[in-house]
Design a protein around this motif. Structure first.
Motif, mmCIF file in Angstrom:
data_model
loop_
_atom_site.group_PDB
_atom_site.id
_atom_site.type_symbol
_atom_site.label_atom_id
_atom_site.label_comp_id
_atom_site.label_asym_id
_atom_site.label_seq_id
_atom_site.Cartn_x
_atom_site.Cartn_y
_atom_site.Cartn_z
ATOM 1 N N LYS A 225 -10.560 -54.567 0.382
ATOM 2 C CA LYS A 225 -10.771 -53.569 -0.659
ATOM 3 C C LYS A 225 -11.050 -52.185 -0.100
ATOM 4 C CE LYS A 225 -12.545 -56.891 -4.026
ATOM 5 N NZ LYS A 225 -13.679 -57.249 -4.903
ATOM 6 N N SER A 226 -11.412 -52.082 1.153
ATOM 7 C CA SER A 226 -11.739 -50.784 1.725
ATOM 8 C C SER A 226 -11.466 -50.804 3.207
ATOM 9 C CB SER A 226 -13.208 -50.423 1.470
ATOM 10 O OG SER A 226 -14.052 -51.384 2.073
ATOM 11 N N VAL A 227 -11.548 -49.639 3.813
ATOM 12 C CA VAL A 227 -11.326 -49.485 5.241
ATOM 13 C C VAL A 227 -12.633 -49.113 5.892
ATOM 14 C CG1 VAL A 227 -10.131 -48.170 7.013
ATOM 15 C CG2 VAL A 227 -8.952 -48.782 4.912
ATOM 16 N N ALA A 228 -13.019 -49.849 6.915
ATOM 17 C CA ALA A 228 -14.254 -49.561 7.637
ATOM 18 C C ALA A 228 -13.907 -48.714 8.840
ATOM 19 C CB ALA A 228 -14.926 -50.864 8.069
ATOM 20 N N THR B 9 -3.543 -41.385 9.686
ATOM 21 C CA THR B 9 -2.466 -42.366 9.583
ATOM 22 C C THR B 9 -2.968 -43.688 9.032
ATOM 23 O OG1 THR B 9 -1.396 -41.318 11.481
ATOM 24 C CG2 THR B 9 -0.657 -43.517 10.900
ATOM 25 N N LEU B 10 -4.140 -44.124 9.485
ATOM 26 C CA LEU B 10 -4.706 -45.372 8.979
ATOM 27 C C LEU B 10 -5.063 -45.258 7.499
ATOM 28 C CD1 LEU B 10 -5.741 -48.216 9.518
ATOM 29 C CD2 LEU B 10 -7.900 -47.217 10.263
ATOM 30 N N ARG B 11 -5.632 -44.120 7.095
ATOM 31 C CA ARG B 11 -5.956 -43.937 5.685
ATOM 32 C C ARG B 11 -4.711 -43.916 4.816
ATOM 33 N NH1 ARG B 11 -9.415 -39.971 8.015
ATOM 34 N NH2 ARG B 11 -8.025 -38.323 7.261
ATOM 35 N N TYR C 114 -1.435 -46.476 0.816
ATOM 36 C CA TYR C 114 -0.059 -46.806 0.422
ATOM 37 C C TYR C 114 0.054 -48.279 0.018
ATOM 38 C CZ TYR C 114 5.022 -47.137 0.694
ATOM 39 O OH TYR C 114 6.338 -47.345 0.404
ATOM 40 N N MET C 115 -0.547 -49.159 0.802
ATOM 41 C CA MET C 115 -0.466 -50.583 0.485
ATOM 42 C C MET C 115 -1.218 -50.906 -0.805
ATOM 43 S SD MET C 115 1.476 -51.614 2.823
ATOM 44 C CE MET C 115 1.404 -53.356 2.448
ATOM 45 N N HIS C 116 -2.370 -50.264 -1.035
ATOM 46 C CA HIS C 116 -3.134 -50.526 -2.255
ATOM 47 C C HIS C 116 -2.427 -49.963 -3.491
ATOM 48 C CE1 HIS C 116 -6.316 -51.573 0.567
ATOM 49 N NE2 HIS C 116 -6.986 -52.100 -0.435
ATOM 50 N N VAL C 117 -1.746 -48.841 -3.348
ATOM 51 C CA VAL C 117 -1.004 -48.289 -4.479
ATOM 52 C C VAL C 117 0.177 -49.186 -4.833
ATOM 53 C CG1 VAL C 117 0.468 -46.358 -5.181
ATOM 54 C CG2 VAL C 117 -1.732 -45.914 -4.138
ATOM 55 N N SER D 25 2.499 -53.120 -8.717
ATOM 56 C CA SER D 25 2.930 -54.486 -9.056
ATOM 57 C C SER D 25 2.080 -55.082 -10.168
ATOM 58 C CB SER D 25 2.862 -55.367 -7.812
ATOM 59 O OG SER D 25 3.696 -54.856 -6.792
ATOM 60 N N ALA D 26 0.763 -54.790 -10.133
ATOM 61 C CA ALA D 26 -0.111 -55.332 -11.177
ATOM 62 C C ALA D 26 0.011 -54.572 -12.491
ATOM 63 C CB ALA D 26 -1.565 -55.307 -10.699
ATOM 64 N N GLY D 27 0.327 -53.274 -12.445
ATOM 65 C CA GLY D 27 0.378 -52.474 -13.662
ATOM 66 C C GLY D 27 1.644 -52.597 -14.448
#
Length: 354
Positions: A155-158, A167-169, A174-177, A182-184
């Protein structure tokens, strides 16, 4: 094109990492000699690194400990030292720091590569060391090297250090969007909920960016014109003629401070060592006006302009600056006092005495 190729490179590396992770989870690295540190390394290192570890552990059979004076300094000697080449090293000294558990060998393999050498392994196996010390474990060689960038819940990035950069953010968002899309798209209600919170997130982000942004303005006496009721304009300054009290300023609203524009100076240019070059940078047009060698057309030799566009370079007379002729055929050359050329000391008419 560069972004596409770079993205392709990253995808290939991620696929190779995922394949190696799958092979590691399906295969078990078996110890060869049964030492306790070998069993610990089989669970700690990746299969490729554990293979290098076993190669170093196999070399310990070629060395013996010949000196152990105080338990903190060991001398290791090659068993076939008499038949070794004269340029090869056969003895090594290993020192131990008891407080940190740090082993230092003269070969410096660990400092160079990150894997302890066979000389240190020999001392560890002979002294009954059960596990590899923490100070000798390089995280990039372990199976947990990729862990720590994401929380297990997903759910989050540590962020552990500065290496988790933009780049990591970007990748994580991007993956969460994509998951949100897909869910929306299930039905109209889920689509409206997704759009509602996307707009809310965009609004909150813009509000936060406005709080940390620095808005600067350039003008005369900006602090008084912003905080006060009376505004100073260019016409008022022109009528009074007094600009000493309200100089041109660069005012920052966020920091609530102003800087006189006259106090801003150009950066100090550090001159390079040596004589400066007098050759300027040639543009594409300048590079195309170079002349080539003469081309013979029939019996006449004609100069043809060179370069891609074939532009003829204009020549000027060095005496009267006319483009119609040169210094050899200049009609006003005699009107200028042109000093004669000096004769060389080593001319062809000089006489030498032998």
């Amino acid at each position: 094109m560069f972004v596409k190729q770079y993205t392709k490179l990253i995808d290939d590396r991620e696929k190779a990492d995922d394949e190696a992770e799958k092979n590691r989870s399906q295969k078990i690295s078996k110890p060869m000699f049964g030492y306790p540190i070998e069993k610990h390394a089989s669970k700690l290192y990746t299969p490729a690194v554990f293979k290098l570890f076993k190669a170093e552990l196999k070399k310990t059979a070629s060395y013996v400990i010949v000196d152990n004076s105080d338990g903190l300094c060991y001398e290791v000697l090659h068993v076939d030292s008499e038949n070794r080449e004269s340029w090869s090293r056969v003895n090594f000294t290993i020192t131990i720091d008891p407080h940190l558990g740090l082993y230092k060998c003269q070969c410096r393999l660990y400092e160079h590569f990150g894997i302890i050498c066979c000389h240190i392994m020999l001392v560890m196996t002979q002294t009954g060391v059960m596990k590899i010390p923490e100070c000798h474990i390089m995280k990039r060689w372990t199976v947990d090297a990729r862990k720590g960038s994401k929380v297990k819940s997903g759910k989050s990035v540590a962020v552990l250090d500065d290496e988790a950069n933009r780049t990591l953010r970007h990748k994580n968002l991007y993956m969460h969007v994509l998951d949100l899309v897909s869910a929306g798209e299930y039905d109209k209600t889920t689509s409206d909920l997704a759009m509602k919170y996307v707009e809310l997130a965009k609004k909150k982000i813009e509000e936060y960016k406005m709080t940390i942004s620095r808005t600067c303005q350039v003008g005369y006496n900006l602090p008084t014109s912003i905080n006060g009721d009376k505004e100073v304009t260019m016409e008022g300054i022109g009528e009074t003629g007094d600009t000493s009290s309200c100089g041109l300023q660069l005012y920052d609203r966020a920091q609530n401070c102003g800087i006189e524009v006259s106090s801003i100076k150009a950066p100090i240019v550090k001159m390079k060592i040596g004589r400066p070059t007098n050759r300027r940078f040639l543009t594409r047009f300048d590079a195309n006006i170079t002349r080539t060698k003469g081309v013979v057309h029939g019996k006449k030799k004609v100069n043809v302009p060179g370069g891609r566009t074939g532009v003829q370079q204009t020549r000027f007379c060095s005496c009267c600056k006319s483009p119609d002729h040169d210094i050899r055929t200049c009609p006003v050359k005699n009107d200028y006092n042109v000093p004669p050329k000096k004769k060389s000391k080593h001319s062809s008419t000089a006489h030498f005495k032998f």
